[in-house]
Design a protein around this motif. Structure first.
Motif, mmCIF file in Angstrom:
data_model
loop_
_atom_site.group_PDB
_atom_site.id
_atom_site.type_symbol
_atom_site.label_atom_id
_atom_site.label_comp_id
_atom_site.label_asym_id
_atom_site.label_seq_id
_atom_site.Cartn_x
_atom_site.Cartn_y
_atom_site.Cartn_z
ATOM 1 N N ARG A 182 0.813 -1.216 0.000
ATOM 2 C CA ARG A 182 0.000 0.000 0.000
ATOM 3 C C ARG A 182 0.847 1.266 0.000
ATOM 4 O O ARG A 182 0.467 2.299 -0.570
ATOM 5 N N LEU A 183 2.018 1.220 0.651
ATOM 6 C CA LEU A 183 2.835 2.421 0.762
ATOM 7 C C LEU A 183 3.505 2.794 -0.560
ATOM 8 O O LEU A 183 4.171 3.830 -0.635
ATOM 9 N N VAL A 184 3.298 1.984 -1.597
ATOM 10 C CA VAL A 184 3.792 2.385 -2.908
ATOM 11 C C VAL A 184 3.087 3.655 -3.363
ATOM 12 O O VAL A 184 3.573 4.370 -4.258
ATOM 13 N N ALA A 185 1.957 3.973 -2.738
ATOM 14 C CA ALA A 185 1.274 5.230 -3.035
ATOM 15 C C ALA A 185 2.160 6.434 -2.725
ATOM 16 O O ALA A 185 1.957 7.523 -3.273
ATOM 17 N N GLU A 186 3.135 6.251 -1.832
ATOM 18 C CA GLU A 186 4.086 7.318 -1.520
ATOM 19 C C GLU A 186 5.222 7.383 -2.536
ATOM 20 O O GLU A 186 6.108 8.237 -2.411
ATOM 21 N N VAL A 255 18.067 -0.133 -8.931
ATOM 22 C CA VAL A 255 17.373 -0.881 -7.896
ATOM 23 C C VAL A 255 16.069 -0.152 -7.589
ATOM 24 O O VAL A 255 16.078 0.996 -7.138
ATOM 25 N N ASP A 256 14.951 -0.825 -7.837
ATOM 26 C CA ASP A 256 13.642 -0.246 -7.568
ATOM 27 C C ASP A 256 13.146 -0.721 -6.204
ATOM 28 O O ASP A 256 13.069 -1.931 -5.950
ATOM 29 N N LEU A 257 12.822 0.229 -5.352
ATOM 30 C CA LEU A 257 12.429 -0.054 -3.978
ATOM 31 C C LEU A 257 11.041 0.500 -3.685
ATOM 32 O O LEU A 257 10.586 1.447 -4.319
ATOM 33 N N ALA A 258 10.398 -0.105 -2.691
ATOM 34 C CA ALA A 258 9.183 0.440 -2.099
ATOM 35 C C ALA A 258 9.248 0.165 -0.607
ATOM 36 O O ALA A 258 10.101 -0.602 -0.133
ATOM 37 N N LEU A 259 8.338 0.767 0.143
ATOM 38 C CA LEU A 259 8.288 0.568 1.586
ATOM 39 C C LEU A 259 7.254 -0.496 1.931
ATOM 40 O O LEU A 259 6.148 -0.516 1.379
ATOM 41 N N ASP A 260 7.633 -1.413 2.835
ATOM 42 C CA ASP A 260 6.675 -2.411 3.283
ATOM 43 C C ASP A 260 5.800 -1.831 4.394
ATOM 44 O O ASP A 260 5.875 -0.631 4.706
ATOM 45 N N GLU A 261 4.983 -2.671 5.008
ATOM 46 C CA GLU A 261 4.047 -2.176 6.015
ATOM 47 C C GLU A 261 4.750 -1.599 7.233
ATOM 48 O O GLU A 261 4.188 -0.759 7.940
ATOM 49 N N GLY A 262 5.964 -2.038 7.474
ATOM 50 C CA GLY A 262 6.740 -1.479 8.578
ATOM 51 C C GLY A 262 7.582 -0.282 8.182
ATOM 52 O O GLY A 262 8.453 0.134 8.943
ATOM 53 N N VAL A 267 13.255 -4.572 -2.033
ATOM 54 C CA VAL A 267 13.518 -4.554 -3.467
ATOM 55 C C VAL A 267 12.285 -5.058 -4.214
ATOM 56 O O VAL A 267 11.781 -6.145 -3.951
ATOM 57 N N MET A 268 11.823 -4.250 -5.153
ATOM 58 C CA MET A 268 10.779 -4.679 -6.077
ATOM 59 C C MET A 268 11.402 -5.311 -7.313
ATOM 60 O O MET A 268 10.990 -6.366 -7.767
ATOM 61 N N GLU A 269 12.409 -4.641 -7.860
ATOM 62 C CA GLU A 269 13.134 -5.168 -9.015
ATOM 63 C C GLU A 269 14.574 -4.692 -8.961
ATOM 64 O O GLU A 269 14.867 -3.618 -8.421
ATOM 65 N N LEU A 270 15.458 -5.489 -9.536
ATOM 66 C CA LEU A 270 16.855 -5.122 -9.746
ATOM 67 C C LEU A 270 17.077 -5.158 -11.251
ATOM 68 O O LEU A 270 17.060 -6.230 -11.859
#
Length: 306
Positions: A182-186, A255-262, A267-270
């Protein structure tokens, strides 16, 4: 090896592209011009062009080969053949490893935080219940580029998600099932490494804005803007790059990153084959790429003429 064996002169660099890449890659003319300004004989070359003598180049730099996912075996055969006659960046074994997102399992095994992922092989065991209940999910093929054939599903759409998995399996493709963060919205973070060193980063808006929709015409990097990553994001990205197999690090990586629930980065993709490096947003990034390519190309040329 390569043109350096023909005598003294500037190292010759093929900046490898494709039909779609040549038409759409804003970085391509910047790279070719930057390499020429640095004294290298650089030219854009389509990877699938007929009658190309790849051995006349000291280095082939893969850039916007954006049609490779639909022609994977042909592309991998090209990479192997090209690497036998010149230096290919990134190296052919790295290209092969990175062409299938099952590399996420290798990263996880090396202790790199990644989005939890289940891979569903064609013909392998699988049931709709494996999607879980009460959580949104993302379904996509393990071989794809530009988020093609990818969609997210809300908990009430799990039957649609299951149909997506079945469709990929029936096509003989491996499906990936991941929780939707969900935090990919950020924003997604894309951290670019050049010559093994962090160069710059951007943040972009989420791609899967509408649940249950496969949209292969979506804008690839909505709202991309320069970004200063946190120390935690840098640490995860560096760990991912360090986990790339092979004796030498990749010349370029994203390196594509997103934040998890914490709120921890995962890493989403490398991206090690043909990522957009957003060089137009960071001139120093272009300088770093040119320096890395120039050093690699001239080392090969110098070795061939020694």
């Amino acid at each position: 090896m390569g043109a350096g064996g023909n005598g003294a002169g500037a190292a010759r660099v093929a900046v490898v592209t494709s039909g779609p890449g040549a038409a759409q890659d804003a970085d391509l003319p910047l790279i070719v011009a930057g390499l020429r300004d640095a004294g290298l004989a650089a030219e854009a070359v389509h990877w699938d062009a007929e009658h190309v003598r790849w051995d006349r180049f000291d280095l082939a730099l893969i850039r916007s080969t954006w049609d490779y996912a639909g022609r994977l075996e042909e592309f991998l055969a090209w990479a192997d053949a090209t690497a036998r006659v010149t230096r290919l960046c990134n190296p052919a074994p790295v290209v092969r490893w990175n062409s299938d997102k099952r590399y996420l399992l290798d990263l996880a095994a090396r202790g790199v935080p990644v989005v939890p992922t289940r891979f569903v092989e064609p013909g392998g065991p699988w049931a709709e219940e494996d999607l879980g209940a009460g959580r949104p999910v993302v379904v996509k093929p393990s071989v794809s580029a530009g988020a093609r054939d990818t969609a997210r599903y809300e908990p009430g759409q799990l039957a649609d998600a299951a149909r997506h998995v079945r469709m990929l399996r029936e096509q003989g493709r491996t499906a990936m099932v991941q929780p939707y963060l969900r935090l990919v919205a950020e924003g997604e973070r894309a951290l670019v490494f050049l010559g093994g060193t962090f160069s710059h980063a951007i943040r972009k808006g989420p791609l899967l804005t509408e649940a249950g929709v496969v949209d292969n015409a979506r804008v690839a990097h909505p709202g991309a803007a320069p970004y200063r990553p946190s120390e935690a994001e840098l640490a995860v990205a560096r760990a991912a790059v360090a986990a790339v197999p092979g004796p030498e690090g990749p010349l370029f990586a994203r390196v594509d990153l997103a934040l998890d629930e914490g709120r921890e980065p995962v890493v989403m993709e490398l991206e090690l084959i043909e990522p957009n490096l957003f060089l137009g947003m960071n001139p120093r990034g272009l300088d770093r790429l040119v320096a890395a390519v120039a050093g690699a190309g001239e080392a090969v040329a110098g070795g061939a003429t020694a």
